[in-house]
Design a protein around this motif. Structure first.
Motif, mmCIF file in Angstrom:
data_model
loop_
_atom_site.group_PDB
_atom_site.id
_atom_site.type_symbol
_atom_site.label_atom_id
_atom_site.label_comp_id
_atom_site.label_asym_id
_atom_site.label_seq_id
_atom_site.Cartn_x
_atom_site.Cartn_y
_atom_site.Cartn_z
ATOM 1 N N LEU A 124 0.779 -1.156 0.097
ATOM 2 C CA LEU A 124 -0.092 -0.043 0.172
ATOM 3 C C LEU A 124 0.871 1.379 -0.051
ATOM 4 O O LEU A 124 0.672 2.286 -0.529
ATOM 5 C CB LEU A 124 -1.036 0.094 1.170
ATOM 6 N N VAL A 125 1.935 1.290 0.804
ATOM 7 C CA VAL A 125 2.949 2.339 0.695
ATOM 8 C C VAL A 125 3.436 2.512 -0.633
ATOM 9 O O VAL A 125 3.562 3.904 -1.007
ATOM 10 C CB VAL A 125 4.108 1.941 1.805
ATOM 11 N N ALA A 126 3.913 1.527 -1.401
ATOM 12 C CA ALA A 126 4.291 1.664 -2.685
ATOM 13 C C ALA A 126 3.145 2.380 -3.513
ATOM 14 O O ALA A 126 3.607 3.099 -4.332
ATOM 15 C CB ALA A 126 4.862 0.255 -3.189
ATOM 16 N N LEU A 127 2.189 2.056 -3.326
ATOM 17 C CA LEU A 127 0.924 2.344 -4.338
ATOM 18 C C LEU A 127 0.906 3.884 -4.015
ATOM 19 O O LEU A 127 0.835 4.670 -4.858
ATOM 20 C CB LEU A 127 -0.238 1.732 -3.908
ATOM 21 N N ALA A 128 0.923 4.178 -2.901
ATOM 22 C CA ALA A 128 0.643 5.601 -2.472
ATOM 23 C C ALA A 128 1.919 6.445 -2.877
ATOM 24 O O ALA A 128 1.752 7.585 -3.644
ATOM 25 C CB ALA A 128 0.621 6.016 -0.934
ATOM 26 N N PHE A 129 3.063 5.852 -2.991
ATOM 27 C CA PHE A 129 4.426 6.560 -3.155
ATOM 28 C C PHE A 129 4.292 6.941 -4.614
ATOM 29 O O PHE A 129 4.976 7.947 -5.289
ATOM 30 C CB PHE A 129 5.352 5.719 -2.980
ATOM 31 N N LEU A 130 3.857 5.867 -5.418
ATOM 32 C CA LEU A 130 3.655 6.274 -7.084
ATOM 33 C C LEU A 130 2.557 6.956 -7.368
ATOM 34 O O LEU A 130 2.768 7.666 -8.312
ATOM 35 C CB LEU A 130 3.276 4.708 -7.664
ATOM 36 N N LEU A 131 1.559 7.127 -6.429
ATOM 37 C CA LEU A 131 0.353 7.702 -7.066
ATOM 38 C C LEU A 131 0.357 9.547 -6.443
ATOM 39 O O LEU A 131 0.054 10.304 -7.232
ATOM 40 C CB LEU A 131 -0.941 7.152 -6.572
ATOM 41 N N LEU A 132 0.942 9.453 -5.394
ATOM 42 C CA LEU A 132 0.611 10.673 -4.661
ATOM 43 C C LEU A 132 1.658 11.688 -5.483
ATOM 44 O O LEU A 132 0.888 13.012 -5.496
ATOM 45 C CB LEU A 132 1.307 10.668 -3.086
ATOM 46 N N PRO A 133 2.580 11.594 -6.005
ATOM 47 C CA PRO A 133 3.180 13.010 -6.731
ATOM 48 C C PRO A 133 2.299 13.338 -7.979
ATOM 49 O O PRO A 133 2.049 14.418 -8.295
ATOM 50 C CB PRO A 133 4.486 12.079 -7.210
ATOM 51 N N LEU A 134 1.726 12.276 -8.613
ATOM 52 C CA LEU A 134 0.888 12.477 -9.564
ATOM 53 C C LEU A 134 -0.492 13.338 -9.187
ATOM 54 O O LEU A 134 -0.941 14.302 -9.923
ATOM 55 C CB LEU A 134 0.262 11.276 -10.589
ATOM 56 N N LEU A 135 -0.751 12.874 -8.081
ATOM 57 C CA LEU A 135 -1.951 13.563 -7.261
ATOM 58 C C LEU A 135 -1.607 15.206 -7.110
ATOM 59 O O LEU A 135 -2.381 15.936 -7.261
ATOM 60 C CB LEU A 135 -2.319 12.894 -6.213
ATOM 61 N N ALA A 136 -0.509 15.147 -6.593
ATOM 62 C CA ALA A 136 0.246 16.558 -6.232
ATOM 63 C C ALA A 136 0.160 17.302 -7.413
ATOM 64 O O ALA A 136 -0.326 18.683 -7.387
ATOM 65 C CB ALA A 136 1.371 16.322 -5.593
ATOM 66 N N LEU A 137 0.714 16.813 -8.467
ATOM 67 C CA LEU A 137 0.483 17.601 -9.847
ATOM 68 C C LEU A 137 -0.794 18.157 -10.040
ATOM 69 O O LEU A 137 -0.981 19.309 -10.742
ATOM 70 C CB LEU A 137 1.205 16.700 -10.980
ATOM 71 N N ILE A 138 -1.784 17.442 -9.978
ATOM 72 C CA ILE A 138 -3.154 17.811 -10.433
ATOM 73 C C ILE A 138 -3.749 18.687 -9.306
ATOM 74 O O ILE A 138 -4.156 19.915 -9.873
ATOM 75 C CB ILE A 138 -4.036 16.388 -10.247
#
Lengths: 374, 286
Positions: free
Chosen positions: B40-54
């Motif tokens: 789950l941490v890995a998933l968050a790690f991969l997705l959060l930056p993209l989320l931040a971008l948005i």
């Protein structure tokens, strides 16, 4: 095998072997004349093959005997280490596979999955420079001949095993080869389809005017489809002849097993044969010197107690090693003085109370044995 | 699977029902915590930056940001050069993959290792190497300049070369893997039907490995689109000529972060569009 030199295990019932004798092969400019030598370190194939146009020759042998290597050498997919290969008088040793007038039906057909049945068959003529439309017309005619006109536009994955096999045969024949090679042509089919496809293939092979060589490990396929059998073991031809001839006079354990006979090697002196395996055996033939003796498992009679009565000849003390059912028959594997296979009815087996480990007396009548020079 | 308790007992409560298991639903039973948490941490790690971008995107000024010609120039250059680099990779890389998969020659393993080298080589190093080979004073570039008057560095062609250098190995490795998995006996069958080796390749092998080639081309294209290091080293950063999107993003970040975010959003959108377009064709099951 090493422990029982003269021992033959028999697993198959006698096949219908009364095929007509094939004419001896004429070696000339026509047809196939080959000596195939392929060296692969530990394995060496050295097989001579001749066949006249119209002949259907079966290479028969156990797995790993070199049958498929021989076939690939004929097709040019494996290079010859030594020997020669002439087809209708023309040397082919150095001809690349795409230039050889040879068609191959592969074991699992290898129909091109992205092409329709029609385009699979048209592939060969197209490669030979036939224009597309003409190639398709020819292909359609081949499929028609194979009874597959309705499936011309089907992709291979939508064909049944038997249909795919016929497309593969049509594809190989469409290049008008002078040598047709079939690698285990029926092995990929289920038992029911096999029967039907075997009969069709036999018809197509009979119509084929050039040489056909097929590879199989199934003696029934070989005997039904071929005029002549060439038996290969360990890369060598161990016996060749008509199916009937080979079935009557097997010369190796493997062949005897295929045709369902007990086979022993021995030394004859008149009616008596001293078997290499130990005991003596009496035959009707009068021979001298090294001989083979063969008899079918059905010729063996078993007793629980030593049979009283005159003849103590051809009587051996044995022990049941294993039993298996063949239809309403039971095949008993015996060890002891003489290792042999015996067939008896289930009723007889029950009356004798046969079970693995049971001690029995086995006897065979001299009139049911068959001895011939080794 | 016969058990004395019957089939239900065998497949019942212990191993879970044959229902698709999803993290976070009732199927969590049986997923060990030491695997679940890091996952789950890995998933968050991969997705959060993209989320931040948005989240941080200057949505209000976005239309203005994107309407500048420089953005469109950069995007156009990126798409064109990535596509050209993919084309170059296909034309040269597929034959190389075939050679590696289907022929025997001394040192093949070594050559194969060399092909994969650009995969692990820092792209900047690749750019320097390209300069030394194809630059105006480079080993080959000197002759190109002297004989044909061709200069490659700091041109759009240079961008394509830099991207192809980095992207081609992805295609070669992917296609070679597909070729190795494909049954070579189809080629043999074609040969026995009278096809030369090249005809067999063209009419049988190529259609059979088309999905692998497509997957490799997508990988190569994506890699070329994001290429930065080799491009800026070998081709420089000239707007309209060699400034691709990643270069534009990096440059914008120095003096106009909002512009950088906008450009990044565009690249993200392109990437998502590509993934979505391919999902059903080649990426299922991957």
């Amino acid at each position: 095998m090493a422990a029982d030199p003269g021992r033959v295990r028999t697993y198959r019932p006698m096949t219908d072997i009364d095929a007509p004798e094939a004419a001896p092969t004429r070696v000339g400019d026509e047809g196939l004349d080959a000596r195939l030598v392929v060296d692969r370190g530990a394995f060496r194939l050295d097989v001579s093959l001749t066949a006249a146009p119209g002949d259907v020759v079966a290479l028969l042998g156990p797995n790993g005997a070199g049958k498929t290597t021989a076939l690939r050498a004929l097709a040019g997919l494996v290079a010859l280490t030594d020997g020669h290969l002439r087809l209708d008088g023309a040397p082919l040793e150095d001809t690349p596979p795409e230039s050889r007038p040879v068609g191959v039906v592969f074991q699992d057909y290898l129909l091109f999955p992205h092409l329709t049945a029609l385009d699979n068959v048209a592939f060969g003529p197209r490669c030979q420079g036939v224009p597309r439309a003409e190639a398709r017309t020819q292909a359609a005619a081949w499929l028609e001949r194979m009874g597959l006109a309705d499936h011309a536009h089907a992709k291979p994955r939508r064909l049944s095993g038997g249909q795919a096999q016929r497309v593969a045969v049509a594809r190989a024949l469409a290049t008008r080869p002078r040598l047709l090679l079939l690698d285990e042509p029926l092995a990929a089919l289920d038992a029911r389809t096999r029967l039907e496809v075997r009969a069709q293939l036999r018809r197509h092979l009979a119509e084929f005017e050039a040489v056909a060589v097929l590879v199989t490990h199934d003696p029934l396929d070989a005997m039904v489809l071929a005029d002549r059998l060439v038996v290969i073991e360990h890369g060598q031809v161990v016996q060749q002849g008509t199916p009937a001839d080979i079935a009557r006079h097997p010369r190796t354990d493997y062949i005897a097993q295929l045709v369902g006979l007990n086979l022993y090697r021995g030394r004859a002196d008149g009616h008596a044969v001293r078997l290499d395996a130990g005991p003596s055996l009496t035959t009707t033939e009068e021979l001298s010197g090294p001989v083979f003796v063969a008899f079918p498992p059905s010729a063996v009679t078993l007793f629980r107690d030593r049979p009283t009565g005159a003849s103590a000849r051809n009587l051996w003390r044995c022990e049941v090693e294993g039993m298996e059912t063949h239809g309403d028959q039971i095949r008993a594997d015996l060890t002891g003085e003489l290792a042999l296979a015996a067939d008896l009815t289930t009723v007889a087996a029950a009356e004798l109370d046969l079970h693995p480990g049971a001690a029995v007396w086995a006897t065979v009548k001299a009139t049911q044995t068959h001895a011939y020079p080794a | 699977m016969t058990s004395p308790l019957g089939p239900d007992a065998a497949t019942g409560p212990r191993t879970g029902r044959p229902r698709r298991r999803r993290v976070g639903t009732g199927g969590r039973r049986g997923v060990p915590l030491p695997l679940l948490l890091p996952g789950l941490v890995a998933l968050a790690f991969l997705l959060l930056p993209l989320l931040a971008l948005i989240v941080r995107a200057p949505w209000r000024t976005l239309p203005d940001q994107l309407s500048s010609t420089q953005v469109w120039q950069a995007l156009q250059l990126s798409l064109v050069s990535a596509t050209a680099a993919t084309a170059v990779s296909l034309v040269l890389g597929v034959p190389l993959a075939w050679l590696l998969a289907r022929t025997e020659f001394p040192g093949r393993g070594f050559v194969r290792a060399l092909v994969t080298l650009p995969l692990v080589l820092p792209p900047v190093v690749g750019g320097v190497a390209l300069l030394l080979a194809l630059g105006r004073n480079g080993v080959i570039g000197r002759w190109l300049d002297a004989w044909f008057g061709i200069t490659l560095p700091f041109t759009t062609t240079g961008v394509v070369i830099a991207e192809a250098f980095v992207a081609m190995p992805f295609l070669v490795i992917s296609v070679e893997g597909t070729l190795r998995a494909a049954d070579p006996r189809y080629e043999e069958a074609a040969t026995t039907l009278g096809a030369s080796r090249f005809t067999a390749f063209r009419r049988v092998t190529l259609p059979l490995i088309a999905p692998g080639i497509a997957a490799g081309a997508v990988l190569a294209w994506a890699r070329a689109l994001g290429e930065f290091g080799a491009t800026i080293t070998f081709a420089g950063n000239f707007p309209g000529r060699t400034q691709t999107m990643p270069l534009a993003v990096y440059l914008a970040l120095q003096d106009d972060p909002d512009a950088a975010i906008s450009l990044s959003l565009v690249l993200l959108a392109v990437s998502i569009a590509v993934l979505a377009g391919l999902r059903d064709r080649w990426m299922t099951g991957a």
